[in-house]
Design a protein around this motif. Structure first.
Motif, short mmCIF file in Angstrom:
data_model
loop_
_atom_site.label_atom_id
_atom_site.label_comp_id
_atom_site.label_asym_id
_atom_site.label_seq_id
_atom_site.Cartn_x
_atom_site.Cartn_y
_atom_site.Cartn_z
N LEU A 1 0.84 -1.19 0.00
CA LEU A 1 0.00 0.00 0.00
C LEU A 1 0.88 1.25 0.00
CD1 LEU A 1 -2.63 -1.11 2.63
CD2 LEU A 1 -3.10 -0.61 0.22
N PRO A 2 0.41 2.33 -0.63
CA PRO A 2 -0.93 2.54 -1.18
C PRO A 2 -1.04 2.35 -2.69
CG PRO A 2 0.13 4.65 -0.94
CD PRO A 2 1.15 3.62 -0.53
N GLU A 3 -0.14 1.58 -3.30
CA GLU A 3 -0.21 1.39 -4.75
C GLU A 3 -0.25 -0.11 -5.03
OE1 GLU A 3 3.05 3.45 -6.49
OE2 GLU A 3 2.34 5.43 -5.89
N LEU A 4 -1.43 -0.62 -5.38
CA LEU A 4 -1.62 -2.04 -5.60
C LEU A 4 -1.75 -2.34 -7.09
CD1 LEU A 4 -4.23 -2.64 -2.76
CD2 LEU A 4 -1.79 -3.22 -2.72
N PRO A 5 -1.18 -3.45 -7.56
CA PRO A 5 -1.18 -3.78 -8.99
C PRO A 5 -2.44 -4.51 -9.44
CG PRO A 5 0.11 -5.40 -7.82
CD PRO A 5 -0.37 -4.41 -6.78
N PHE A 6 -3.60 -3.98 -9.06
CA PHE A 6 -4.86 -4.63 -9.39
C PHE A 6 -5.85 -3.63 -9.95
CE2 PHE A 6 -3.07 -6.79 -5.60
CZ PHE A 6 -2.69 -7.98 -6.22
N GLY A 7 -6.83 -4.15 -10.70
CA GLY A 7 -7.81 -3.29 -11.32
C GLY A 7 -8.89 -2.83 -10.36
N ASP A 8 -9.64 -1.83 -10.79
CA ASP A 8 -10.75 -1.33 -9.99
C ASP A 8 -11.80 -2.43 -9.81
OD1 ASP A 8 -9.37 1.02 -10.22
OD2 ASP A 8 -10.87 2.05 -11.45
N GLY A 9 -12.29 -2.57 -8.58
CA GLY A 9 -13.37 -3.51 -8.31
C GLY A 9 -13.03 -4.97 -8.59
N GLN A 10 -11.77 -5.34 -8.48
CA GLN A 10 -11.35 -6.70 -8.87
C GLN A 10 -11.77 -7.76 -7.85
OE1 GLN A 10 -7.34 -6.83 -10.37
NE2 GLN A 10 -7.10 -9.02 -9.98
N PHE A 11 -12.03 -7.36 -6.60
CA PHE A 11 -12.28 -8.34 -5.56
C PHE A 11 -13.66 -8.17 -4.93
CE2 PHE A 11 -7.71 -7.44 -5.70
CZ PHE A 11 -7.24 -8.70 -6.06
N ASP A 12 -14.20 -9.27 -4.43
CA ASP A 12 -15.48 -9.23 -3.73
C ASP A 12 -15.32 -8.77 -2.29
OD1 ASP A 12 -16.90 -10.39 -5.95
OD2 ASP A 12 -16.09 -12.34 -5.35
N ALA A 13 -14.17 -9.04 -1.70
CA ALA A 13 -13.91 -8.69 -0.30
C ALA A 13 -12.43 -8.41 -0.11
CB ALA A 13 -14.35 -9.82 0.62
N VAL A 14 -12.14 -7.49 0.79
CA VAL A 14 -10.76 -7.15 1.15
C VAL A 14 -10.60 -7.31 2.66
CG1 VAL A 14 -9.08 -5.27 1.34
CG2 VAL A 14 -10.41 -5.54 -0.76
N VAL A 15 -9.52 -7.96 3.06
CA VAL A 15 -9.23 -8.13 4.49
C VAL A 15 -7.79 -7.72 4.77
CG1 VAL A 15 -10.94 -9.93 4.95
CG2 VAL A 15 -8.69 -10.58 4.10
N GLY A 16 -7.58 -7.12 5.94
CA GLY A 16 -6.24 -6.71 6.35
C GLY A 16 -6.10 -6.90 7.85
N ASN A 17 -5.27 -7.82 8.25
CA ASN A 17 -5.10 -8.14 9.67
C ASN A 17 -3.87 -7.43 10.22
OD1 ASN A 17 -5.93 -9.56 12.01
ND2 ASN A 17 -4.39 -11.13 11.67
N PHE A 18 -4.09 -6.39 11.04
CA PHE A 18 -3.01 -5.61 11.66
C PHE A 18 -2.05 -5.05 10.61
CE2 PHE A 18 -4.22 -8.72 15.01
CZ PHE A 18 -4.81 -7.81 15.87
N VAL A 19 -2.62 -4.40 9.60
CA VAL A 19 -1.84 -3.83 8.51
C VAL A 19 -1.84 -2.31 8.55
CG1 VAL A 19 -1.70 -3.59 5.99
CG2 VAL A 19 -2.17 -5.82 7.02
N LEU A 20 -3.00 -1.74 8.88
CA LEU A 20 -3.15 -0.29 8.80
C LEU A 20 -2.17 0.45 9.72
CD1 LEU A 20 -5.01 1.44 7.04
CD2 LEU A 20 -6.50 1.73 9.03
N ASN A 21 -1.73 -0.20 10.81
CA ASN A 21 -0.77 0.42 11.71
C ASN A 21 0.65 0.40 11.15
OD1 ASN A 21 -1.98 -2.25 12.53
ND2 ASN A 21 0.02 -2.49 13.50
#
Length: 268
Positions: free
Chosen positions: A94-114
């Motif tokens: 983050l904050p630059e991901l190599p994926f297209g807009d709306g590519q996933f149904d769900a996004v999860v991040g476990n203790f990443v934002l910190n």
């Protein structure tokens, strides 16, 4: 990339095995609830950001989901690929991901934002890659910390450890309150809706040796702070750790360490 991001890359470089043997079991606690919050099930296209050793990716695959995962640290990606060969796991940050807009149904991040220097920008990027109506679910450590989370910090302060200048803090304009309302407000600020946040509390049980092995190996910010001290101060930190840890130990010497984290979800 901010100075904080650069510092995080340095802190985690080559630390995957040490993390897996110390703090990974602690951080695995909320995984099932995290996946429930994102409504992960069979056939769901899941993006796991900051996968670490692949704990969340493996759990999502066990539910029948199609999993794509990234981590900024190559040694973590290597471990994650071993843990879950069926997932598509690659190095990206983050904050630059190599994926297209709306590519996933769900996004999860476990203790990443910190671990990111621009949390709001990072969230906006996660919003970009999830489909309209899809869920984003995240965990971060709560403030104020629970008693078990203060053990290492108490030992550092008692030993007179000094924060070196090469370990920058998150810029004040990027920071946010690490409580339920603060995280909910941040999710709303990037245009997410149906936001919800709860505080998870649990007791983590570990031996003193396991709990010390992480910082001793330089894992995470605290470990890097330990390794940045003089040999004399490091010895003092360990001495105070041994004394303070007795307050959490049972008759067999196993520590019971109360922890608290925030679990939030929101929909694009």
């Amino acid at each position: 990339m901010t100075g904080f991001d650069e510092s995080e890359r340095l802190i985690w470089a080559g630390r995957a095995a040490a993390y897996a043997g110390s703090f990974a079991r602690l951080c695995a606690y909320p995984v099932a609830q995290l996946l429930d919050a994102a409504e992960v099930g069979p056939g769901v296209r899941v993006f796991d950001v900051g996968t670490g050793p692949g704990t969340v990716a493996r759990a999502a695959r066990s539910r029948g989901a199609t999993v794509t995962a990234v981590d900024a640290e190559p040694s973590m990606v290597e471990l994650a690929r071993q843990a879950e060969p069926a997932a598509d796991i690659q190095v990206a940050a983050l904050p630059e991901l190599p994926f297209g807009d709306g590519q996933f149904d769900a996004v999860v991040g476990n203790f990443v934002l910190n671990h990111v220097g621009r949390p709001k920008t990072a969230l906006a990027e996660l919003r970009r890659v999830v489909r309209p109506g899809g869920w984003i679910a995240l965990t971060i450590w709560a403030t104020p910390p629970a008693a078990g989370q203060t053990l290492l910090g108490l030992a550092l302060r008692a030993a007179g450890a000094v924060r070196p200048p090469h370990l920058p803090s998150l810029a004040s304009e990027e920071d946010f309150p690490r409580d339920e309302s603060g995280l909910t407000d941040l999710l709303g600020a990037v245009g997410l809706r149906d936001t919800d946040c709860e505080t998870l509390r649990w007791d983590h049980r570990a031996s003193a040796e396991e709990w010390w092995s992480g910082p001793a190996a330089g894992v995470a910010f605290t470990g890097h702070l330990v390794q940045s001290q003089t040999p004399e101060i490091r010895a003092e930190i360990k001495r105070h750790f041994d004394v303070i840890s007795l307050e959490f130990a049972d008759s067999d010497g196993v520590l019971t360490l109360p922890h608290a984290a925030l679990l939030a979800r929101a929909r694009r």
